[in-house]
Design a protein around this motif. Structure first.
Motif, PDB file in Angstrom:
ATOM      1  N   GLY A  15      32.127  13.547 -45.028  1.00 53.89           N
ATOM      2  CA  GLY A  15      33.114  14.217 -45.055  1.00 53.89           C
ATOM      3  C   GLY A  15      34.447  14.768 -43.922  1.00 53.89           C
ATOM      4  O   GLY A  15      35.558  13.917 -43.129  1.00 53.89           O
ATOM      5  N   THR A  16      33.132  15.581 -42.890  1.00 49.50           N
ATOM      6  CA  THR A  16      33.578  16.192 -41.714  1.00 49.50           C
ATOM      7  C   THR A  16      32.227  15.841 -40.822  1.00 49.50           C
ATOM      8  O   THR A  16      31.468  16.053 -41.188  1.00 49.50           O
ATOM      9  N   GLY A  17      33.215  16.418 -39.532  1.00 48.41           N
ATOM     10  CA  GLY A  17      31.398  16.947 -38.617  1.00 48.41           C
ATOM     11  C   GLY A  17      30.769  15.906 -38.280  1.00 48.41           C
ATOM     12  O   GLY A  17      31.123  14.624 -38.146  1.00 48.41           O
ATOM     13  N   LEU A  18      29.158  16.502 -37.783  1.00 49.13           N
ATOM     14  CA  LEU A  18      28.389  15.450 -38.042  1.00 49.13           C
ATOM     15  C   LEU A  18      28.597  14.525 -38.941  1.00 49.13           C
ATOM     16  O   LEU A  18      28.306  13.716 -38.844  1.00 49.13           O
ATOM     17  N   ARG A 190      29.216  19.817 -30.541  1.00 49.06           N
ATOM     18  CA  ARG A 190      29.845  20.491 -31.142  1.00 49.06           C
ATOM     19  C   ARG A 190      30.715  20.206 -32.570  1.00 49.06           C
ATOM     20  O   ARG A 190      31.110  18.559 -32.412  1.00 49.06           O
ATOM     21  N   THR A 191      31.210  20.790 -33.736  1.00 49.66           N
ATOM     22  CA  THR A 191      31.415  20.192 -34.878  1.00 49.66           C
ATOM     23  C   THR A 191      32.134  21.575 -35.366  1.00 49.66           C
ATOM     24  O   THR A 191      32.246  22.581 -34.999  1.00 49.66           O
ATOM     25  N   PRO A 192      32.949  21.198 -36.637  1.00 42.67           N
ATOM     26  CA  PRO A 192      33.867  21.839 -36.893  1.00 42.67           C
ATOM     27  C   PRO A 192      33.082  23.546 -37.374  1.00 42.67           C
ATOM     28  O   PRO A 192      33.640  24.757 -37.226  1.00 42.67           O
ATOM     29  N   MET A 193      31.346  23.353 -37.936  1.00 40.44           N
ATOM     30  CA  MET A 193      31.334  24.417 -38.311  1.00 40.44           C
ATOM     31  C   MET A 193      30.700  26.028 -37.568  1.00 40.44           C
ATOM     32  O   MET A 193      30.126  26.092 -37.724  1.00 40.44           O
ATOM     33  N   TRP A 194      30.414  24.451 -36.325  1.00 40.62           N
ATOM     34  CA  TRP A 194      30.246  25.430 -34.733  1.00 40.62           C
ATOM     35  C   TRP A 194      31.153  25.866 -34.357  1.00 40.62           C
ATOM     36  O   TRP A 194      31.062  26.973 -34.415  1.00 40.62           O
ATOM     37  N   PRO A 213      20.031  22.543 -19.873  1.00 39.02           N
ATOM     38  CA  PRO A 213      20.318  21.911 -19.104  1.00 39.02           C
ATOM     39  C   PRO A 213      21.039  20.984 -19.098  1.00 39.02           C
ATOM     40  O   PRO A 213      21.295  20.977 -17.442  1.00 39.02           O
ATOM     41  N   ALA A 214      21.509  20.395 -20.184  1.00 40.23           N
ATOM     42  CA  ALA A 214      22.616  19.465 -19.994  1.00 40.23           C
ATOM     43  C   ALA A 214      23.563  19.987 -19.669  1.00 40.23           C
ATOM     44  O   ALA A 214      25.143  19.176 -19.576  1.00 40.23           O
ATOM     45  N   HIS A 215      23.721  21.006 -19.874  1.00 40.62           N
ATOM     46  CA  HIS A 215      25.346  22.062 -19.466  1.00 40.62           C
ATOM     47  C   HIS A 215      26.629  21.692 -19.830  1.00 40.62           C
ATOM     48  O   HIS A 215      27.717  21.080 -20.313  1.00 40.62           O
ATOM     49  N   ARG A 216      26.064  21.276 -21.666  1.00 42.53           N
ATOM     50  CA  ARG A 216      27.321  20.489 -22.326  1.00 42.53           C
ATOM     51  C   ARG A 216      26.630  20.514 -23.831  1.00 42.53           C
ATOM     52  O   ARG A 216      25.533  20.881 -23.758  1.00 42.53           O
ATOM     53  N   LEU A 217      27.940  20.667 -24.637  1.00 44.54           N
ATOM     54  CA  LEU A 217      27.396  20.226 -26.026  1.00 44.54           C
ATOM     55  C   LEU A 217      27.066  19.014 -26.704  1.00 44.54           C
ATOM     56  O   LEU A 217      28.049  17.823 -26.205  1.00 44.54           O
ATOM     57  N   GLY A 218      26.348  18.434 -27.546  1.00 48.36           N
ATOM     58  CA  GLY A 218      26.320  17.505 -27.622  1.00 48.36           C
ATOM     59  C   GLY A 218      26.822  16.832 -28.802  1.00 48.36           C
ATOM     60  O   GLY A 218      28.041  17.835 -29.297  1.00 48.36           O
ATOM     61  N   LEU A 219      27.533  15.120 -29.582  1.00 43.58           N
ATOM     62  CA  LEU A 219      28.335  15.275 -29.609  1.00 43.58           C
ATOM     63  C   LEU A 219      27.716  14.525 -31.082  1.00 43.58           C
ATOM     64  O   LEU A 219      26.686  14.051 -30.804  1.00 43.58           O
TER      65      LEU A 219
END
Length: 255
Positions: A15-18, A190-194, A213-219
């Motif tokens: 329904g949402t997020g991942l 990056r999810t609504p839960m996070w 190390p990648a300096h970002r959040l995953g999608l």
């Protein structure tokens, strides 16, 4: 043509997020989608939006921690769509903060019920449908926290570790019958839960952005693309594995 044209996928927690991101990527690859989600309204909205990819979708309000609801939803989806090829066990909850001595019975039991028992119920239901047809792909969403511990996450790390072992057991049992079982271990997404955990101060997001190390959040869509590959014929000899997608977080000591 999509690599999953003609396939039917169940995605729990879609329904949402991942789960929503995974379901969308499967639909983009041509798979019809059965949305299993505890929130009936969210399930209906997700199914409607995913259908815009040009695939058949249907919502099944389901609490994965209740075996009868799982069995009924799987039977209904197989009947409504005429087949079942892919199952993604994604439904989860987040409990961040209390150290072991402060974890309540309620938090422990709810986490195990959804993220361990729920995955087992769905694997069992999937196996009962897929074994007779001698084909199918099951992808269990674990986490890097299934093998990389983190303080304050006893109720999350434990069931995610169990998912990895359940994946291995079932992969060995079902490979002779043409069924593949894999686990994915996402890192920080990056999810609504996070976002909710960050908002209440349970997580320092900037710390993770600086540390990964990648300096970002995953999608979620990036995990979804990995699910598509593992569910496709291109991955026909891949089973029993744990596939990490974490921007190299667990490759460094601080991971």
């Amino acid at each position: 043509m999509g690599v999953l044209d003609g396939k039917v996928a169940i995605v729990t927690g879609a329904g949402t997020g991942l789960g929503r991101g995974i379901a969308q990527e499967l639909a983009n690859a041509g798979a019809s989608i059965a949305v299993l989600e505890i929130n009936g309204d969210a399930a209906a909205v997700a199914a409607d939006e995913i259908s815009q990819a040009g695939v058949k979708t249907r919502a099944y309000p389901t609490d994965v921690s209740v075996s009868k609801q799982v069995d009924d939803a799987f039977a209904a989806a197989a009947r409504d769509f005429g087949r079942l090829d892919i199952v993604v066990n994604n439904a989860g909850i987040s409990r961040v903060g209390p150290h072991t001595q402060d974890v309540t019975d309620e938090d422990w039991l709810e986490s195990i019920a959804v993220m361990q028992t729920g995955v087992f119920y769905c694997m069992r239901a999937a196996g009962r449908i897929m074994l007779p047809q001698k084909s199918g792909s099951i992808v269990n969403i674990s986490s890097i926290r299934g093998f990389s511990p983190n303080p304050g996450r006893m109720t999350y790390c434990a069931p995610k570790a169990a998912v990895i072992m359940m994946t291995s057991v079932a992969a060995g049992e079902w490979a002779p019958h043409g069924i593949r079982v894999n686990a994915i271990a996402p890192g920080v997404l990056r999810t609504p839960m996070w976002d909710a955990d960050v908002a209440r101060g349970a997580i320092d997001e900037q710390y993770y952005i600086d540390t990964v190390p990648a300096h970002r959040l995953g999608l979620p869509t990036e995990v979804g693309k990995l699910v598509v590959f593992l569910s496709s014929d291109d991955a026909s000899y891949i089973t029993g594995g744990v596939h990490t997608i974490d921007g190299a977080l667990t490759s460094i000591p601080a991971g």
